[in-house]
Design an enzyme around this catalytic site. Structure first.
Site, PDB file in Angstrom:
ATOM      1  N   ASP A   1      35.406  29.593 -68.055  1.00 53.28           N
ATOM      2  CA  ASP A   1      35.870  30.674 -68.927  1.00 53.28           C
ATOM      3  C   ASP A   1      36.194  31.883 -68.046  1.00 53.28           C
ATOM      4  O   ASP A   1      35.336  32.388 -67.322  1.00 53.28           O
ATOM      5  CB  ASP A   1      34.788  31.021 -69.946  1.00 53.28           C
ATOM      6  CG  ASP A   1      35.271  32.024 -70.984  1.00 53.28           C
ATOM      7  OD1 ASP A   1      35.449  33.195 -70.612  1.00 53.28           O
ATOM      8  OD2 ASP A   1      35.473  31.651 -72.142  1.00 53.28           O
ATOM      9  N   ILE A   2      37.454  32.336 -68.099  1.00 61.00           N
ATOM     10  CA  ILE A   2      37.886  33.465 -67.277  1.00 61.00           C
ATOM     11  C   ILE A   2      37.147  34.725 -67.703  1.00 61.00           C
ATOM     12  O   ILE A   2      37.087  35.052 -68.902  1.00 61.00           O
ATOM     13  CB  ILE A   2      39.408  33.664 -67.383  1.00 61.00           C
ATOM     14  CG1 ILE A   2      40.141  32.425 -66.866  1.00 61.00           C
ATOM     15  CG2 ILE A   2      39.857  34.904 -66.595  1.00 61.00           C
ATOM     16  CD1 ILE A   2      41.647  32.474 -67.060  1.00 61.00           C
TER      17      ILE A   2
ATOM     18  N   GLU B   1      41.150  31.092 -72.996  1.00 57.83           N
ATOM     19  CA  GLU B   1      40.923  31.145 -71.540  1.00 57.83           C
ATOM     20  C   GLU B   1      39.872  30.142 -71.076  1.00 57.83           C
ATOM     21  O   GLU B   1      39.347  30.252 -69.966  1.00 57.83           O
ATOM     22  CB  GLU B   1      40.513  32.562 -71.129  1.00 57.83           C
ATOM     23  CG  GLU B   1      39.139  33.019 -71.610  1.00 57.83           C
ATOM     24  CD  GLU B   1      39.151  33.623 -73.006  1.00 57.83           C
ATOM     25  OE1 GLU B   1      38.223  34.393 -73.314  1.00 57.83           O
ATOM     26  OE2 GLU B   1      40.079  33.338 -73.787  1.00 57.83           O
TER      27      GLU B   1
END
Length: 544
Positions: free
Chosen positions: A274-275, A317
């Protein structure tokens, strides 16, 4: 328990009830059949078996429109036939069929031939397997129904005129099986009349070929259908922005790795990425720059993973990676290398440059726990641990690890055996890492009330599971209000309906949350997590 195990249990209950009815001399009352179907649709809704829920709802609608008050054995068997095909667990033939087909090389296309003429079916198999890219299996309808989700056929060939079964009925059942998977169905028949062809196409056939077959033309027409399926699969399974697979591909890939684990004991690892601060990137630099951030991450991941590793954009994301035949530590090292490389990329322009990082959770899948939703939940826990402890890091899930020692008491009230077992397993999977669990199951409200759990001065979380319209199942709440402080209770209602009348009946009883079935397990977990998070007590009781 995996979803398939719930379906097995539900199927056994269906068969048990049918045997009871068929062994009775009396006719079956309409009201009994109505109650039976509502119980089935409730179970299907809760375990997320949408096809079973849809078929059962259709039968309920037909039952309401019918003027019948009683059913004889033959009428009942014919009426409930769609239910058998939806819930059938396949019996003893399932395991052997799966193992035989699953060992094929996945580069070949699996073609299933359904024909009760065994000699002709074997002839077709031998002729078609001269084509290097084909592997052919001859099967009967029951075997197809029970094994379909695991063998993943690429094409069906059905002889519409068979001695023992109606080919049109088979076509209709198979079409329902492949409704959302774009698997082509080719009909072969000696009868090339317009009536037969039109009915076949109407019921879902993609091609109709007259017997005797011209084998060279037959193979070309099969390949055309397979090519079309491949194009559609590519469109359906690929994320347009990043060029990696989308989340539709996750279950299919995961199930394949699970079959290898069961057969060869090949453990595998998976990771969720997960960014960090992605929303801020979109807000400050715009969504086009956010797209560039996502594209660059997918490019870096592709440069590091092996050919047989799988990258999936899970949503927004978030990405999931599957690493076949890979130990936990090796997968973690791989993700850390990707993080190191990715964090060095500069985004933005001129004096407004920035870099990105991500947080990740990594898990090794073994035969101790093979359920996809459970393992996704474990990875999520590791991911959020990384997020809450500084981000820009990779957290692995160790076997048997617990993040907290809080106590959670869970009481389950439901008169449906399948539902009770399913929720016991579901609650264990959701909270075994976060709490020391004590789970008890009760058959009915009276049994729960006699146990006296609700008399303690502690906060309670109660989930009411509606069974059918005439059973609102609110008596337990009334009793709680009489004997205990209602302020200690948080109440959630699971319902198949979203109507105003139903809501007004419940709202006066201080229901805090109303969850409409069917719901995803992760959605249920999120709702319950929110309620648990605001509790001041280390002891809670769930009543389902």
């Amino acid at each position: 328990m995996e979803k398939y195990e719930y379906l097995q249990l539900l199927n056994r209950n269906i068969q048990k009830q049918m045997n009871l009815w068929l062994n009775k001399e009396d006719k079956i009352r309409n009201s009994d059949l109505y109650s039976f179907l509502y119980s089935i649709v409730n179970s299907a809704l809760t375990i997320g078996f949408e096809k079973g829920e849809r078929i059962t709802e259709r039968l309920i609608s037909q039952l309401k429109e019918s003027n019948k008050t009683e059913w004889n054995h033959k009428e009942l068997q014919f009426f409930l036939f769609p239910l058998y095909s939806a819930f059938d667990d396949g019996g003893a033939t399932k395991k052997g069929t799966e193992e035989e087909i699953s060992i094929r090389e996945r580069t070949k296309k699996l073609i299933l031939v359904i024909d009760d003429d065994r000699v002709y079916a074997q002839f077709l198999k031998e002729q078609l397997e001269k084509e290097p890219s084909f592997i052919v299996k001859t099967m009967n309808l029951n075997c197809v129904i029970s094994s379909y989700d695991n063998i993943e056929p690429d094409c069906f060939i059905i002889d519409i005129h068979m001695k023992q079964q109606n080919g049109f009925d088979i076509l209709q059942i198979i079409k329902e099986k492949v409704e959302y998977k774009c698997v082509p169905i080719i009909i072969i028949s000696n009868d090339y009349s317009k009536k037969t062809r039109l009915l076949s196409y109407k019921l879902g056939a993609d091609d109709f070929i007259e017997k005797p077959l011209e084998m060279d033309e037959f193979i070309i027409r099969i390949n055309r259908q397979l090519d079309r399926k491949e194009i559609i699969d590519e469109l359906i399974m690929t994320d347009e922005l990043t060029g990696v697979y989308n989340r539709r591909f996750l279950k299919k890939s995961y199930d394949r790795l699970i079959r290898n684990l069961k057969r060869k004991k090949e453990y595998f690892s998976m990771a969720i990425i997960d960014i960090d601060n992605f929303k801020n990137i979109n807000d400050l630099f715009g969504h086009l720059e956010g797209d560039t951030v996502l594209e660059n991450l997918s490019t870096v991941m592709k440069s590091y993973v092996r050919d047989n590793d799988i990258i999936i954009r899970y949503g927004g994301e978030e990405f999931i990676l599957l690493f076949p035949n890979t130990k936990l530590q090796d997968a973690k090292i791989m993700i850390e290398k990707i993080l190191e490389q990715y964090s060095q990329i500069k985004f933005g322009h001129c004096h407004n440059e920035f870099t990105c990082t991500f947080s990740a959770g990594v898990l090794e899948v073994s035969d101790i726990e093979m359920d996809l939703n459970t393992n996704l939940s474990k990875m999520d826990d590791a991911l959020y641990y990384a997020k809450n402890n500084g981000k820009n890091q990779v957290k692995d899930v160790q076997r048997g690890s617990h993040l907290t020692g809080k106590k959670l008491n869970i009481g389950i009230i439901n008169d449906n055996t399948v539902m009770r077992k399913m929720f016991v397993s579901l609650m264990k999977n959701m909270y075994y890492k976060k709490f020391d669990l004590d789970i008890q199951a009760f058959k009915n409200d009276a049994q729960f009330l006699e146990a006296g759990w609700h008399l303690r001065e502690e906060p309670y979380l109660i989930i009411l599971n509606e069974i059918k319209p005439q059973m609102e199942k609110l008596e337990v709440v009334q009793e709680i209000k009489k004997s205990a402080d209602i302020d200690n209770f948080t109440i959630v209602k699971l319902t198949a309906r979203n109507d105003e009348e139903n809501t007004t009946k419940v709202l006066p009883l201080d229901v805090d949350n109303n969850i409409i079935k069917p719901f995803k397990q992760l959605e249920l977990k999120y709702r319950l997590d929110q309620l648990l998070r605001f509790s001041e007590s280390d002891q809670l009781i769930l009543v389902i």
